[in-house]
Design an enzyme around this catalytic site. Structure first.
Site, short mmCIF file in Angstrom:
data_model
loop_
_atom_site.label_atom_id
_atom_site.label_comp_id
_atom_site.label_asym_id
_atom_site.label_seq_id
_atom_site.Cartn_x
_atom_site.Cartn_y
_atom_site.Cartn_z
N ARG A 295 0.85 -1.18 0.00
CA ARG A 295 0.00 0.00 0.00
C ARG A 295 0.90 1.24 0.00
O ARG A 295 2.08 1.16 0.27
CB ARG A 295 -0.95 0.02 1.20
CG ARG A 295 -0.28 0.16 2.56
CD ARG A 295 -1.31 0.25 3.66
NE ARG A 295 -0.72 0.68 4.93
CZ ARG A 295 -1.42 1.03 6.00
NH1 ARG A 295 -2.74 1.00 5.97
NH2 ARG A 295 -0.81 1.42 7.10
N ASN B 132 -5.39 7.81 4.21
CA ASN B 132 -5.33 6.96 5.38
C ASN B 132 -3.89 6.86 5.87
O ASN B 132 -2.99 6.52 5.07
CB ASN B 132 -5.84 5.55 5.06
CG ASN B 132 -5.88 4.67 6.30
OD1 ASN B 132 -6.70 4.88 7.19
ND2 ASN B 132 -4.99 3.69 6.38
N GLU B 133 -3.67 7.19 7.14
CA GLU B 133 -2.33 7.08 7.73
C GLU B 133 -1.26 7.63 6.79
O GLU B 133 -0.28 6.96 6.45
CB GLU B 133 -2.03 5.64 8.14
CG GLU B 133 -2.93 5.15 9.25
CD GLU B 133 -2.55 3.76 9.77
OE1 GLU B 133 -2.85 3.46 10.93
OE2 GLU B 133 -1.95 2.98 8.99
N GLU C 67 -3.68 -8.48 6.04
CA GLU C 67 -4.18 -8.26 7.40
C GLU C 67 -5.17 -9.34 7.83
O GLU C 67 -5.98 -9.13 8.74
CB GLU C 67 -4.81 -6.87 7.51
CG GLU C 67 -3.76 -5.77 7.38
CD GLU C 67 -4.35 -4.38 7.40
OE1 GLU C 67 -3.74 -3.50 8.05
OE2 GLU C 67 -5.39 -4.14 6.77
N LYS C 68 -5.09 -10.52 7.23
CA LYS C 68 -6.06 -11.56 7.55
C LYS C 68 -5.92 -12.08 8.98
O LYS C 68 -6.86 -12.66 9.53
CB LYS C 68 -5.96 -12.72 6.55
CG LYS C 68 -4.63 -13.43 6.50
CD LYS C 68 -4.63 -14.50 5.42
CE LYS C 68 -3.27 -15.20 5.30
NZ LYS C 68 -2.24 -14.27 4.77
N PHE C 69 -4.75 -11.88 9.60
CA PHE C 69 -4.58 -12.30 10.99
C PHE C 69 -4.67 -11.14 11.97
O PHE C 69 -4.32 -11.28 13.14
CB PHE C 69 -3.24 -13.03 11.15
CG PHE C 69 -3.21 -14.38 10.47
CD1 PHE C 69 -4.12 -15.37 10.82
CD2 PHE C 69 -2.30 -14.63 9.47
CE1 PHE C 69 -4.11 -16.61 10.20
CE2 PHE C 69 -2.28 -15.87 8.83
CZ PHE C 69 -3.19 -16.86 9.19
N CYS D 75 10.53 10.24 0.09
CA CYS D 75 10.81 9.79 -1.26
C CYS D 75 11.98 10.61 -1.80
O CYS D 75 12.10 11.80 -1.50
CB CYS D 75 9.57 9.96 -2.15
SG CYS D 75 9.85 9.52 -3.88
N TRP E 140 1.56 -7.14 12.41
CA TRP E 140 2.76 -6.56 11.83
C TRP E 140 3.93 -6.47 12.81
O TRP E 140 4.94 -5.87 12.49
CB TRP E 140 2.46 -5.17 11.26
CG TRP E 140 1.56 -4.32 12.11
CD1 TRP E 140 0.21 -4.20 12.02
CD2 TRP E 140 1.96 -3.47 13.21
NE1 TRP E 140 -0.28 -3.34 12.97
CE2 TRP E 140 0.78 -2.88 13.72
CE3 TRP E 140 3.18 -3.17 13.81
CZ2 TRP E 140 0.80 -1.99 14.79
CZ3 TRP E 140 3.20 -2.29 14.88
CH2 TRP E 140 2.02 -1.70 15.35
N CYS F 153 4.59 8.51 -4.68
CA CYS F 153 5.46 9.60 -4.25
C CYS F 153 4.61 10.80 -3.87
O CYS F 153 3.79 11.26 -4.68
CB CYS F 153 6.42 9.97 -5.37
SG CYS F 153 7.24 11.56 -5.15
N GLU G 154 -8.43 4.41 15.17
CA GLU G 154 -8.19 2.98 15.07
C GLU G 154 -7.51 2.47 16.34
O GLU G 154 -6.65 3.14 16.91
CB GLU G 154 -7.26 2.63 13.90
CG GLU G 154 -7.85 2.85 12.52
CD GLU G 154 -6.88 2.42 11.43
OE1 GLU G 154 -5.97 1.60 11.71
OE2 GLU G 154 -7.00 2.91 10.29
#
Length: 670
Positions: free
Chosen positions: A104, A142-143, A348-350, A151, A308, A108, A300
C-alpha cells in the site's frame, strides 16, 4: 455520547453478508463506520471510468440503519493501472531503488501525476456524497506517510528545491544554514541541490533535517488539497488519522493539527516496548496536546492482536476495555476499531477485529458487547476535559535532529528518554499534558524538558521565563545543544539552557550501553555522563564511580521573580530549574521527580509500579475519576460518588478488582 465506531471493508465480502454485518453493528452499538478507505480500484477500475454502485449501496444501507458514515476519499493506495501507466509515481528509496505496487501507499507525495489522479477521484466522491445526510465525517486518505513519507526521486528533488527557495530565498542563506563550507559542499544555485540520498559517508545533518521538514510539509499539502475539494462541496468536518505511536516519526503533527477539523489518532499496543500500556498513555496525552486540550478521536485500535509485529500477542480478558478507557480517560470522545469483520484474505487476515473469524459465539464478541455497554454508561463524560499542572515538552524536529548520523551515542534514543520521564510521572500518579516547545506554559506548575536537543532561541527564552516567573523546570541531558539549523550553540553545554540551569559542561562522556554508574544519593544511571561544573546551581548528586567520579550528575538552580539565578535559594514564589546530566534508571528518575514535584507543589494521585492509573476529566458540574487497575491484585482508592459503569454508590472507598476499571462521577462541585 461516546462514539463507538469501526472501519468496514464491504468490498472484501459478498453483498449478502452486508445486511448481517449492519444488523450486528446495531446490536453492538456501533454508530460510526468508516468506508471507502481503500476503495480506489473499485471506484475507478479503469482510468476515468467511475463505478459508484457498490459504494452507493453500502452508504445507503448504513444510513437506513441509523449508522453515521466516516467517508474515506479512497486515495490512500492507487490502483494497479495507475502505476502501470505512470511508473514515475512510484516512490524511490534513498539508495535510488524504486518501491513497487503490491503493498500500500506505493506513491510519491511529490508526484504531480499521482496528485492529479487522486484529486480527480476526490472531486467525484465529494460531488456525489457531499450533501448526503448519512455522512458525518470525511476521512482524507489513510495514515498519510506511514510507508511513503520520504521519497528521493527526481520529482521530489524538484519540489524540495522549490521548498528550499521559499524557505531561504537565496542560495547564500541556504549555505549558511547548512554549513556547506564543511567537506566542500557549498552550492552555487538551488538547481544543484538534491534530496539527501544515500552517500559513501555521513551526510549533511542540516540538509537531512530540512528534508524531514519538507517531507512532512509535502504530505500536509496533499491533505490540504484533498480537504479543499471536500470543503467546497460539504459542510461536514474533515480529518485524517494521525499515527502518534512509538514507531512512526516522519510527520510533525504540531504543524498538522491546526489544519484538522477533528484531531484523530490510530494507536496499537506495541509489544516490542518494555511497557506497552505506559506508551499508550503517553500517546493519548500527546494526542490531547495536539487537540489543544479538547476531546479527540481514536480512529483505530485493535480488539486483540495485530499482524505486523514480530510476536503478535493477543489481549488478555479485560485488556481491551482497559485500553479503551485509558484513551477515554485521557480525552478521547470517539473510540473506533480496525476493523469490523476480520478479513479472510490479504496481508491483514490475521489482524483482530470486532467480529472475529470465529463469529459471535466467542469471548471476544462478548467483550465487544460489554465495551459497548460501558461506553453508553459513560455518555455524560463526553465533552469534559483533562486538566494537569504538569507538562512534558515534545518535538518531532528535535527527534529528527537528535538521531542524525554522527551523534555522540547511537544508544541514546530520543523517544525512550521522553517515555522515561512520562512513565515515571505516570507511576507517581501525575497526569501529564504533552506539549510543543512553542506552547504557552504559564498555567503549569512543573515542566519537564527531556532530551530537547534542538531548540530555538524563542523556545529557550520561554522556558527560562517560565522558571523566572515561579515555575519549576526539569531538563535532562542532551538538551539545548543546537539551534533550528542544527548548529551547535558554543560556550559549553547545555547550550541554550546554561544560564537557566546554572551549569556548564565542557565535554560529553557517553557510556557503553551495558555500563552503569552510581550516584552518591543512592541512584543509578547509564548511557551518558558529562564533564559538568556548576556556576550558580546547587549540586543534588554526584557520580561515585564511572569515568567522572565526584562530578555533578544532578543539579538545581533557583530562579527569582526576575529570572536571574540565585545561588542562595529562591525567594517566596520563586522557581527552580533542575538538570539531570545522565540517564537515570527507572527508580532513580521516579525518586528525583517525586522530590521535584513536591517542591513545585503538585498534587499527585496514588503511586504504583505503573499498574494503577487514576486520571480525571472535568466538566462544568462534575469531576470524573477513571481508576484503571492493570495489576493482578485488588486495589482501593479513596473517592466518593457514583460508579457510572455499575451504577453503584461509592461511599469513600472504591475497590477495583484485578484488571478492572471504574469511572466515578464525584460529588458535584459546590
Amino acid at each position: 455520547m461516546i462514539t463507538l465506531g469501526c472501519d468496514y471493508n464491504p468490498e472484501q465480502w459478498p453483498a449478502e453478508v452486508w445486511a448481517e454485518d449492519v444488523a450486528l453493528m446495531r446490536a453492538a452499538g456501533i454508530n460510526l463506520v468508516a468506508v471507502n478507505i481503500f476503495g480506489w480500484s473499485d471506484l475507478e477500475p479503469r482510468a476515468g471510468e467511475y463505478d459508484f454502485g457498490q459504494l452507493d449501496r453500502i452508504v445507503g444501507l448504513l444510513h437506513q440503519n441509523g449508522i453515521r458514515i466516516n467517508l474515506g476519499t479512497g486515495t490512500s493506495s492507487p490502483p494497479p493501472w495507475l502505476a502501470s501507466r505512470h511508473p514515475e509515481i512510484l516512490p524511490m528509496a534513498a539508495d535510488g531503488t524504486r518501491r513497487y505496487p503490491g503493498g500500500r501507499q506505493a506513491w510519491c507525495p511529490s508526484s504531480p501525476v499521482f496528485r492529479d489522479h487522486a484529486l480527480a477521484l476526490v472531486e467525484q466522491v465529494a460531488e456525489r456524497y457531499g450533501r448526503h445526510p448519512g455522512v458525518a465525517l470525511w476521512h482524507v486518505s489513510n495514515e498519510l506517510g506511514c510507508h511513503n513519507a520520504l521519497c528521493y526521486c527526481d520529482a521530489t528533488a524538484e519540489r524540495f528545491r522549490e521548498w528550499l527557495t521559499d524557505r531561504y530565498q537565496t542560495i547564500e542563506a541556504l549555505n549558511a544554514a547548512w554549513g556547506t563550507s564543511f567537506w566542500s559542499q557549498r552550492y552555487g544555485a538551488f538547481a544543484e541541490v538534491l534530496p539527501p540520498r544515500a552517500a559513501l559517508s555521513l551526510r549533511n545533518p542540516a540538509q537531512m533535517l530540512d528534508f524531514q521538514r519538507f517531507s512532512s510539509a509535502e504530505l500536509l499539502g496533499h491533505y490540504e488539497a484533498e480537504a479543499e475539494l471536500i470543503r467546497a462541496r460539504s459542510d461536514k468536518p474533515v480529518t485524517t488519522n494521525f499515527m502518534v505511536t512509538a514507531h512512526i516519526r516522519d510527520l510533525d503533527y504540531w504543524r498538522w493539527a491546526p489544519r484538522m477539523d477533528v484531531v484523530a489518532n490510530d494507536h496499537y499496543l506495541d509489544h516490542r516496548l518494555g511497557h506497552p500500556a505506559a506508551e499508550l498513555s503517553f500517546a493519548a496525552d500527546l494526542t490531547r496536546g495536539l487537540a489543544g486540550g479538547k476531546p479527540w478521536m481514536l480512529m483505530e485500535q485493535s480488539t486483540g492482536a495485530v499482524n505486523w509485529q514480530p510476536y503478535n500477542l493477543t489481549k488478555a480478558p479485560g485488556e481491551m476495555l482497559r485500553n479503551t478507557l485509558t484513551h477515554v480517560a485521557r480525552g478521547a470522545d470517539s473510540i473506533c476499531f480496525f476493523q469490523w469483520r476480520a478479513s479472510r484474505q490479504g496481508s491483514e487476515k490475521f489482524h483482530s477485529a470486532l467480529l472475529p473469524h470465529a463469529g459471535t459465539e466467542t469471548e471476544q464478541w462478548r467483550e465487544v458487547l460489554d465495551l459497548s455497554h460501558s461506553l453508553r454508561r459513560l455518555a455524560e463524560v463526553a465533552g469534559s476535559t483533562v486538566e494537569s499542572d504538569v507538562a512534558v515538552l515534545f518535538s518531532w524536529e528535535s527527534w529528527w535532529a537528535a538521531e542524525q548520523e554522527g551523534r555522540p551515542s547511537s544508544a541514546v534514543n530520543y523517544l525512550e528518554q521522553v517515555h522515561a520521564v512520562h512513565g515515571a510521572l505516570r507511576e507517581l500518579g501525575v497526569t501529564t499534558d504533552v506539549l510543543s516547545p512553542d506552547s504557552d506554559l504559564s498555567r503549569y506548575r512543573f515542566v519537564v524538558v527531556p532530551c530537547l536537543y534542538l531548540v530555538t532561541d524563542e523556545q529557550a527564552k520561554a522556558i527560562s521565563e517560565f522558571a523566572g516567573h515561579g515555575g519549576h523546570v526539569l531538563v535532562t541531558f542532551f538538551s539545548g545543544i543546537a539551534d533550528e539549523d542544527d548548529r551547535i550553540r558554543l560556550g559549553g553545554y547545555p547550550g541554550a539552557f546554561r544560564d537557566l540551569l546554572g551549569v556548564t559542561a565542557e565535554q560529553f562522556a557517553p557510556l557503553n550501553p551495558d555500563t552503569t554508574v552510581t550516584l552518591d544519593n543512592g541512584g543509578a544511571a547509564g548511557l551518558w555522563t558529562e564533564r559538568l561544573r556548576t556556576t550558580t546551581a546547587q549540586v543534588v548528586a554526584r557520580y561515585v564511580d564511572g569515568p567522572l567520579p565526584g562530578v555533578p550528575a544532578i543539579t538545581r538552580n533557583f530562579c527569582g521573580a526576575s529570572g536571574r539565578p540565585d545561588r542562595d535559594g529562591g525567594p517566596a514564589g520563586g522557581g527552580s530549574a533542575w538538570y539531570v546530566a545522565t540517564a537515570l534508571d527507572r527508580a532513580a528518575m521516579r525518586d528525583l521527580l517525586r522530590t521535584a514535584l513536591e517542591a513545585a507543589g503538585v498534587d499527585r494521585g496514588p503511586e504504583s509500579d505503573g499498574s494503577v492509573e487514576v486520571v480525571r476529566r472535568r466538566s462544568e458540574r462534575h469531576t470524573y475519576a477513571f481508576v484503571i487497575n492493570h495489576g493482578v491484585r485488588e486495589i482501593e482508592y479513596a473517592v466518593a460518588g457514583c460508579d457510572l459503569i455499575s451504577g453503584e454508590v461509592v461511599a469513600g472507598r472504591l475497590r477495583v478488582p484485578p484488571g478492572g476499571v471504574r469511572v466515578v462521577r464525584e460529588e458535584a462541585r459546590p
